[in-house]
Design an enzyme around this catalytic site. Structure first.
Site, PDB file in Angstrom:
ATOM      1  N   ASP A  70       0.859  -1.166   0.000  1.00  0.00           N
ATOM      2  CA  ASP A  70       0.000   0.000   0.000  1.00  0.00           C
ATOM      3  C   ASP A  70       0.911   1.236   0.000  1.00  0.00           C
ATOM      4  OD1 ASP A  70      -2.210   1.696   0.467  1.00  0.00           O
ATOM      5  OD2 ASP A  70      -1.884   1.572   2.637  1.00  0.00           O
ATOM      6  N   GLU A 121      -0.169   5.040   0.870  1.00  0.00           N
ATOM      7  CA  GLU A 121      -0.399   5.992   1.953  1.00  0.00           C
ATOM      8  C   GLU A 121      -0.469   5.268   3.297  1.00  0.00           C
ATOM      9  OE1 GLU A 121      -3.550   9.025   0.888  1.00  0.00           O
ATOM     10  OE2 GLU A 121      -3.495   7.821  -0.921  1.00  0.00           O
TER      11      GLU A 121
HETATM   12 MG   LIG Z   1      -3.023   3.138   3.417  1.00  0.00          MG
END
Ligand SMILES: [Mg+2]
Length: 197
Positions: free
Chosen positions: A7, A9
């Site tokens: 992922d 962010e």
């Molecule tokens: Mg995230």
């Protein structure tokens, strides 16, 4: 043969929308996938708020250009990429991600596109496909890879579940309590160790 899916962010860079909320003072933009599990509900809400405040894509891009990766993220990513292939699977948008990708050495990124009016107002968004993170992991497994995935939020859970090994990185307490099957890491050093185990 192994490949890592990360992922973006909350794992490599700060939450874009939280930074936009802080810099613009629009508190309604503070909600993220950590708070609202349904991504489409969250995005429709965000676009409504942007429209209400007349906030355009260039305004948001200016905020993002001043953001920096999370401390240690670039070193972590370099070390991981020296050992294995890495793909970033994100629900963000290419229009947002570029200044951040530049700072972490342009890793491969699968994400989405915004629909933007001539005025710069964001009118909508186009998901490349629904549930893209999970489908990417399933596709990589079909290609013969052993997939290890790491994320921090609700929108990562299907990716983590479909991977050969899923790892949480600094998740909110509610996710940590509910999904005890995934190991929890809190530093990039610990995450690197788990991914390469
Ligand atoms: Mg995230």
């Amino acid at each position: 043969m192994m490949i890592c899916c990360l992922d973006l962010e909350g794992v490599l860079v700060p939450e874009v929308w939280i930074n936009v909320a802080r810099k613009t003072g629009i508190k309604d933009l503070l909600l993220t996938t950590r708070d609202i599990p349904d991504y489409n509900v969250l995005m429709r809400y965000r676009l409504k708020i942007l429209k209400k405040h007349g906030l355009r894509l260039p305004d948001i891009q200016r905020v993002i250009a001043r953001m920096r990766p999370l401390p240690g993220a670039k070193t972590f990513l370099n070390r991981l990429r020296a050992r294995t292939q890495v793909i970033i699977l994100s629900d963000t948008f290419y229009e947002f991600a570029d200044p951040l990708m530049r700072q972490i050495g342009y890793p491969t990124l699968f994400c989405n596109r915004l629909k933007v009016a001539k005025s710069g107002l964001i009118t909508g968004y186009k998901l490349r496909q629904s549930n893209g993170k999970e489908k990417a992991v399933r596709g990589l497994r079909k290609l013969g890879f052993e997939v290890r995935a790491a994320g921090d939020s609700y929108n990562d859970l299907t990716m983590l579940k479909s991977a050969n090994r899923g790892i949480l990185f600094n998740p909110p307490a509610a996710i940590r309590r509910k999904y005890k099957r995934f190991p929890v890491t809190r530093t990039h050093a610990a995450l690197l160790k788990q991914l390469l185990k």
